[in-house]
Design an enzyme around this catalytic site. Structure first.
Site, mmCIF file in Angstrom:
data_model
loop_
_atom_site.group_PDB
_atom_site.id
_atom_site.type_symbol
_atom_site.label_atom_id
_atom_site.label_comp_id
_atom_site.label_asym_id
_atom_site.label_seq_id
_atom_site.Cartn_x
_atom_site.Cartn_y
_atom_site.Cartn_z
ATOM 1 N N SER A 148 12.940 5.889 -31.248
ATOM 2 C CA SER A 148 11.899 4.936 -30.851
ATOM 3 C C SER A 148 10.643 5.720 -30.496
ATOM 4 O O SER A 148 10.729 6.889 -30.081
ATOM 5 C CB SER A 148 12.360 4.130 -29.628
ATOM 6 O OG SER A 148 11.292 3.389 -29.070
ATOM 7 N N TYR B 125 16.299 3.489 -21.406
ATOM 8 C CA TYR B 125 16.084 3.302 -22.843
ATOM 9 C C TYR B 125 15.323 4.493 -23.419
ATOM 10 O O TYR B 125 15.718 5.071 -24.434
ATOM 11 C CB TYR B 125 15.306 2.010 -23.110
ATOM 12 C CG TYR B 125 15.052 1.762 -24.576
ATOM 13 C CD1 TYR B 125 16.030 1.193 -25.376
ATOM 14 C CD2 TYR B 125 13.842 2.109 -25.153
ATOM 15 C CE1 TYR B 125 15.807 0.971 -26.731
ATOM 16 C CE2 TYR B 125 13.607 1.898 -26.508
ATOM 17 C CZ TYR B 125 14.591 1.332 -27.290
ATOM 18 O OH TYR B 125 14.376 1.129 -28.638
#
Length: 246
Positions: A131, A144
């Site tokens: 990401s 995350y």
């Protein structure tokens, strides 16, 4: 990377970017199996149930896929969760553990399950998904970012470990994409089809880049290099205002 006439297993492919990518691979002429916990959401592709938090489930899914498709030569592993955490509240640890187990350990388990098969083939592709938040944290979702940074580091180690075996390793680095409600909380989120158009244009280059970073993710990927890290992190930290007492 050739995406035509491949045999692919897309883990985390029952929704979002994973499902969109799986459908693009199928449209390009590849045989595609998607894996996830909720396979009932997909009725246009072959599905296999897999829970990446359960090592036995991963191995069962591998065996099921390889029994039906012994020529699997493309693995995409992108099962993930995106959870908010308040680091002032020790109860956040449960969300952190879930995030790391799914996003990081899940990636490792899936790759490990298929590595012997790919090494025996001597010709295959492994695609991991990190990401932009791996490179520029979003403080509202700390685990995350940590888990996706771990996926990046693991991919960077996997590539040289498999060098010379015929097994190629590619990392997809998405920005915010308008799936799973992202479009409601982030007006900058890319429409899914626009993201897939650009990502697949990069992925199908020859040679394939080690990292697939679309234009909207470039400022995240290279923030430290470009000297914009502190400014961007401060801006992203404003989202912490949604937490209690902030």
């Amino acid at each position: 990377m050739d995406i035509h006439h491949r045999t692919a297993f897309v883990v985390g492919g029952t929704s979002g970017i994973g499902l969109g990518l799986a459908r693009r691979l199928a449209a390009a002429g590849s045989t595609v199996v998607v894996g996830g916990r909720d396979t009932g959401r997909v009725d246009d592709l072959e599905t296999v149930r897999v829970d990446v938090t359960d090592p036995d489930s991963v191995l069962r899914a591998r065996d099921e896929v390889l029994t039906a498709h012994p020529d699997v030569d493309l693995l995409v592993t992108m099962a993930g969760v995106l959870l908010q955490e308040d680091l002032r509240d020790p109860a956040h640890a449960a969300a952190a553990e879930t995030t790391v187990t799914v996003n990081l350990l899940g990636t490792m388990r899936v790759v490990d399950a298929f590595t012997p098969h790919f090494l025996a083939r001597g010709d295959a592709d492994v695609v991991t998904v990190s990401s932009g938040i791996a490179f520029l944290p979003f403080p509202l979702m700390p685990a995350y970012g940590a888990s996706k940074a771990g996926v990046h580091a693991y991919t960077e180690a996997l590539r040289p470990q498999l060098a010379g075996t015929g097994v190629r390793v590619t990392e997809i680095v998405p920005p915010a994409v308008a799936t799973a409600g992202q479009e409601r909380v982030n007006p900058a989120a890319l429409p899914l089809d626009a993201y897939l158009d650009e990502a697949l244009e990069l992925l199908t280059q020859d040679p394939t880049p080690d990292e697939i970073v679309v234009a909207a993710a470039q400022h995240l990927r290279w923030a430290e290099r470009d000297g914009t890290y502190a400014e961007l992190l401060a801006a992203r930290s404003k989202a912490l205002a949604v937490l209690p007492g902030r």
